[in-house]
Design a protein around this motif. Sequence first.
Motif, PDB file in Angstrom:
ATOM      1  N   ILE A  22       0.839  -1.212   0.000  1.00 13.26           N
ATOM      2  CA  ILE A  22       0.000   0.000   0.000  1.00 13.26           C
ATOM      3  C   ILE A  22       0.867   1.252   0.000  1.00 13.26           C
ATOM      4  O   ILE A  22       0.621   2.209  -0.752  1.00 13.26           O
ATOM      5  N   GLN A  23       1.886   1.276   0.835  1.00 13.06           N
ATOM      6  CA  GLN A  23       2.778   2.433   0.873  1.00 13.06           C
ATOM      7  C   GLN A  23       3.491   2.635  -0.456  1.00 13.06           C
ATOM      8  O   GLN A  23       3.699   3.773  -0.891  1.00 13.06           O
ATOM      9  N   HIS A  24       3.878   1.553  -1.090  1.00 14.68           N
ATOM     10  CA  HIS A  24       4.596   1.664  -2.356  1.00 14.68           C
ATOM     11  C   HIS A  24       3.695   2.190  -3.466  1.00 14.68           C
ATOM     12  O   HIS A  24       4.105   3.050  -4.260  1.00 14.68           O
ATOM     13  N   ARG A  25       2.464   1.691  -3.529  1.00  9.49           N
ATOM     14  CA  ARG A  25       1.570   2.043  -4.643  1.00  9.49           C
ATOM     15  C   ARG A  25       0.847   3.365  -4.435  1.00  9.49           C
ATOM     16  O   ARG A  25       0.503   4.048  -5.396  1.00  9.49           O
ATOM     17  N   TRP A  26       0.575   3.730  -3.180  1.00 10.78           N
ATOM     18  CA  TRP A  26      -0.200   4.950  -2.918  1.00 10.78           C
ATOM     19  C   TRP A  26       0.515   5.854  -1.911  1.00 10.78           C
ATOM     20  O   TRP A  26      -0.103   6.413  -1.003  1.00 10.78           O
ATOM     21  N   ALA A  27       1.791   6.016  -2.079  1.00 11.65           N
ATOM     22  CA  ALA A  27       2.607   6.762  -1.112  1.00 11.65           C
ATOM     23  C   ALA A  27       2.098   8.178  -0.877  1.00 11.65           C
ATOM     24  O   ALA A  27       2.110   8.677   0.253  1.00 11.65           O
ATOM     25  N   ALA A  28       1.626   8.854  -1.927  1.00 11.85           N
ATOM     26  CA  ALA A  28       1.201  10.242  -1.789  1.00 11.85           C
ATOM     27  C   ALA A  28      -0.217  10.394  -1.279  1.00 11.85           C
ATOM     28  O   ALA A  28      -0.633  11.503  -0.920  1.00 11.85           O
ATOM     29  N   GLU A  29      -0.972   9.291  -1.241  1.00  7.96           N
ATOM     30  CA  GLU A  29      -2.383   9.374  -0.883  1.00  7.96           C
ATOM     31  C   GLU A  29      -2.692   8.887   0.527  1.00  7.96           C
ATOM     32  O   GLU A  29      -3.709   9.264   1.105  1.00  7.96           O
ATOM     33  N   VAL A  30      -1.813   8.072   1.084  1.00  3.16           N
ATOM     34  CA  VAL A  30      -2.115   7.404   2.355  1.00  3.16           C
ATOM     35  C   VAL A  30      -1.476   8.130   3.530  1.00  3.16           C
ATOM     36  O   VAL A  30      -0.273   8.393   3.544  1.00  3.16           O
ATOM     37  N   GLN A  31      -2.311   8.456   4.518  1.00  2.00           N
ATOM     38  CA  GLN A  31      -1.843   9.139   5.723  1.00  2.00           C
ATOM     39  C   GLN A  31      -1.464   8.155   6.824  1.00  2.00           C
ATOM     40  O   GLN A  31      -0.533   8.403   7.592  1.00  2.00           O
ATOM     41  N   ALA A  32      -2.198   7.051   6.924  1.00  2.00           N
ATOM     42  CA  ALA A  32      -1.936   6.095   7.998  1.00  2.00           C
ATOM     43  C   ALA A  32      -2.442   4.711   7.605  1.00  2.00           C
ATOM     44  O   ALA A  32      -3.356   4.580   6.782  1.00  2.00           O
ATOM     45  N   ILE A  33      -1.840   3.690   8.188  1.00  2.00           N
ATOM     46  CA  ILE A  33      -2.250   2.307   7.985  1.00  2.00           C
ATOM     47  C   ILE A  33      -2.216   1.614   9.346  1.00  2.00           C
ATOM     48  O   ILE A  33      -1.234   1.750  10.090  1.00  2.00           O
ATOM     49  N   GLY A  34      -3.274   0.875   9.656  1.00  2.00           N
ATOM     50  CA  GLY A  34      -3.314   0.178  10.934  1.00  2.00           C
ATOM     51  C   GLY A  34      -3.985  -1.173  10.800  1.00  2.00           C
ATOM     52  O   GLY A  34      -4.583  -1.487   9.766  1.00  2.00           O
TER      53      GLY A  34
END
Length: 235
Positions: A22-34
Amino acid sequence: MIGELDTTSVRGALAIRLRDVIQHRWAAEVQAIGVRGSVAHGDDAESSDVNMVVVTYRPRTGPKPARRKVDGVPVELSVVTAEDGLGQARQLTARWPLLADGFLTTLPLFDPDEWFIDQRDAHLTLLSEARPVEFTRLARDNWALASNAHARAVRLTQWYDTDTALVLMADARIHAAMVTGLLTRTHFRNDADAVKRTGVAMADMQELDAILKYQAEELTARGRPVDGTLGELFD
């Protein structure tokens, strides 16, 4: 937020892999992952799923919500904007007993701005400010759903439609459990946890009828009777 992720488990390792993709594909869009649920609580088992939540900066960005298996492990991927996620944490709804654990117990896998802490604090503030009458009103809503499902199950049993009656009884038990959760300000991890901890998991029709009658009396005593006049419907 609690504990540390057990990366030695299959589900913990999968959560890390999902985060990285997720971080690799949507680095500019994602604020947090839990991660939530049993993996966050640290007691996941072979039958457990991986309940991931992705927080985005803007609507309709980042990955799409999904439910499927990944390498044999059930995965539920939820996506919410930062604004909507905080808004949900600030609302008390009839499903609160089943939603609160997600607000209060999330294991952050990526959260540089500590958004999950903000969500937890927002929900704790809501709970500290909520009046008892708000919980009681929502409990009555669940009671109405439980009572209706139970009555339909009884009628269907009389018509020998036992399969449908069993489905309705399961629904009635869940809503009865949420009545108890709201009246006692107790939240649960999922449906199964709710019916087990409130003692309604094995309740048959007669037992559930008695439970619903007791709950109706309790709601009446708290100023929220389950039956009333037309005018009282809007109070």
